[in-house]
Motif scaffolding. Structure first.
Motif, mmCIF file in Angstrom:
data_model
loop_
_atom_site.group_PDB
_atom_site.id
_atom_site.type_symbol
_atom_site.label_atom_id
_atom_site.label_comp_id
_atom_site.label_asym_id
_atom_site.label_seq_id
_atom_site.Cartn_x
_atom_site.Cartn_y
_atom_site.Cartn_z
ATOM 1 N N THR A 76 57.001 27.696 51.363
ATOM 2 C CA THR A 76 57.245 26.584 50.772
ATOM 3 C C THR A 76 56.304 25.827 49.626
ATOM 4 O O THR A 76 55.038 26.379 50.003
ATOM 5 C CB THR A 76 57.825 25.507 51.587
ATOM 6 N N ASN A 77 56.596 24.863 49.179
ATOM 7 C CA ASN A 77 55.293 24.281 48.179
ATOM 8 C C ASN A 77 54.567 23.213 48.853
ATOM 9 O O ASN A 77 53.894 22.437 48.287
ATOM 10 C CB ASN A 77 56.187 23.788 46.957
ATOM 11 N N ARG A 78 55.166 23.007 50.355
ATOM 12 C CA ARG A 78 54.461 21.941 51.063
ATOM 13 C C ARG A 78 53.199 22.288 51.398
ATOM 14 O O ARG A 78 52.789 23.506 52.018
ATOM 15 C CB ARG A 78 55.406 21.578 52.186
ATOM 16 N N LEU A 100 60.597 12.558 59.671
ATOM 17 C CA LEU A 100 60.593 13.606 60.063
ATOM 18 C C LEU A 100 59.433 14.569 59.105
ATOM 19 O O LEU A 100 59.779 14.610 58.087
ATOM 20 C CB LEU A 100 61.961 14.619 60.130
ATOM 21 N N THR A 101 58.714 15.379 59.848
ATOM 22 C CA THR A 101 57.588 15.874 59.211
ATOM 23 C C THR A 101 56.958 17.497 59.748
ATOM 24 O O THR A 101 57.603 17.709 60.865
ATOM 25 C CB THR A 101 56.439 14.890 58.840
ATOM 26 N N HIS A 102 56.252 17.824 59.103
ATOM 27 C CA HIS A 102 55.730 18.983 59.439
ATOM 28 C C HIS A 102 56.663 20.304 59.633
ATOM 29 O O HIS A 102 56.878 20.802 60.547
ATOM 30 C CB HIS A 102 54.849 18.925 61.015
ATOM 31 N N LEU A 103 57.411 20.333 58.555
ATOM 32 C CA LEU A 103 58.349 21.023 58.411
ATOM 33 C C LEU A 103 58.232 22.350 57.944
ATOM 34 O O LEU A 103 57.686 22.851 57.203
ATOM 35 C CB LEU A 103 59.445 20.350 57.289
ATOM 36 N N TYR A 104 58.827 23.412 58.851
ATOM 37 C CA TYR A 104 58.901 24.669 58.288
ATOM 38 C C TYR A 104 60.039 25.159 57.537
ATOM 39 O O TYR A 104 60.899 24.438 57.341
ATOM 40 C CB TYR A 104 58.911 25.577 59.875
ATOM 41 N N PRO A 105 59.898 26.201 56.690
ATOM 42 C CA PRO A 105 61.072 26.566 55.863
ATOM 43 C C PRO A 105 62.482 26.629 56.580
ATOM 44 O O PRO A 105 63.488 26.172 56.075
ATOM 45 C CB PRO A 105 60.560 27.911 55.191
ATOM 46 N N GLU A 106 62.396 27.100 57.839
ATOM 47 C CA GLU A 106 63.542 27.371 58.664
ATOM 48 C C GLU A 106 64.207 26.222 58.839
ATOM 49 O O GLU A 106 65.484 26.038 59.039
ATOM 50 C CB GLU A 106 63.253 28.147 59.991
ATOM 51 N N ALA A 107 63.498 25.060 59.012
ATOM 52 C CA ALA A 107 64.157 23.607 59.196
ATOM 53 C C ALA A 107 65.171 23.352 58.159
ATOM 54 O O ALA A 107 66.162 22.784 58.562
ATOM 55 C CB ALA A 107 63.164 22.627 59.313
#
Ligand SMILES: [Zn+2]
Ligand SMILES: [Zn+2]
Length: 245
Positions: A15-17, A210-217
């Protein structure tokens, strides 16, 4: 109080995050993972030096850009009036000794104060900051920051389900909570959207981020899953998002 999300992602490169980093009132930096150094200074090269840095734990996705941040301050801010105050888990001085052993003289020359926090409550500038262990690692901590107007923000760092999160987040105006695990593939040392929502609900917070998100989320619409268990406002963290608390 205002919070800028500098990095809302994880170490996954899909992701771009950027990795974890949050800036409160342009004064207090919480975590400094890969990408945070450039996020800080891309917006404003003249940004004033950051005096207070809170570190939740020593995993690389929360701390890797601390080294270039300190280097920048050593190179460009020799005239700074205040020391850098670095607050972190038990073992912070040991971590810093090892950093000094690797990088030698410039680290030793830094004007820096190291403050270990486990269950501490301290003053940080004009803010009060409380910390509690989260159990994600043997010394990881979460933070609650309160300002003089009575506003408060809670940051879980990384954590699985832990009573300390509910207690420290109590009635806070914004709870920024780890959501690195999915309902479909839960992990013990991270929270799912449902568990984050249950913590926010039990703590009676006003808004949940909600944070620290993986792409799967993203496949599973985390905010919708969370909304079944928390009836306040839910924000999905995005890099560069600015929130007024
Ligand atoms: Zn971690
Ligand atoms: Zn992490």
């Amino acid at each position: 109080m205002q919070l800028r999300v500098l990095g809302s992602g994880t170490i996954s490169g899909r992701t771009n995050r950027k990795c974890s980093g949050y800036l409160l009132d342009e004064q207090i930096l919480m975590d400094c993972g890969p990408g945070i150094w450039s996020a800080l200074y891309r917006r404003d090269q003249r940004m004033r030096p950051i005096d207070h840095i809170l570190i939740s734990h020593f995993h690389v996705d929360h701390i890797a850009d601390l080294v270039p941040l300190l280097w920048r301050q050593w190179v460009l801010e020799k005239e700074r009036q205040n020391p850098i105050n670095l607050y972190g888990p038990r073992g912070l001085p040991d971590w810093f000794d090892k950093l000094t052993a690797v990088h030698h003289d410039w680290v030793k020359d830094l004007s820096i104060s190291l403050i270990e926090m486990d269950e501490a409550e301290i003053e940080v500038g004009s803010y009060s900051v409380a910390a509690r262990p989260t159990g994600h690692t043997d010394n990881s901590i979460c933070f609650r920051i309160g300002d003089t107007d009575g506003k408060s923000a809670f940051y879980s760092g990384d954590s699985g389900w832990h009573e300390n999160l509910i207690q420290l987040a109590d009635s806070s105006d914004l709870a920024i909570i780890d959501c690195a695990s999915s309902v479909q593939d839960p992990k013990e040392d991270h929270l799912t959207p449902v568990l984050a929502a249950k913590i926010a609900d039990l703590a009676g917070v006003k808004r949940l981020m909600l944070t620290h998100l993986y792409p799967e989320a993203w496949q599973f619409e985390p905010a919708m899953e969370a909304s079944q268990y928390f009836k306040g406002a839910i924000i999905l963290a995005q890099d560069d998002l600015l929130i007024f608390i």
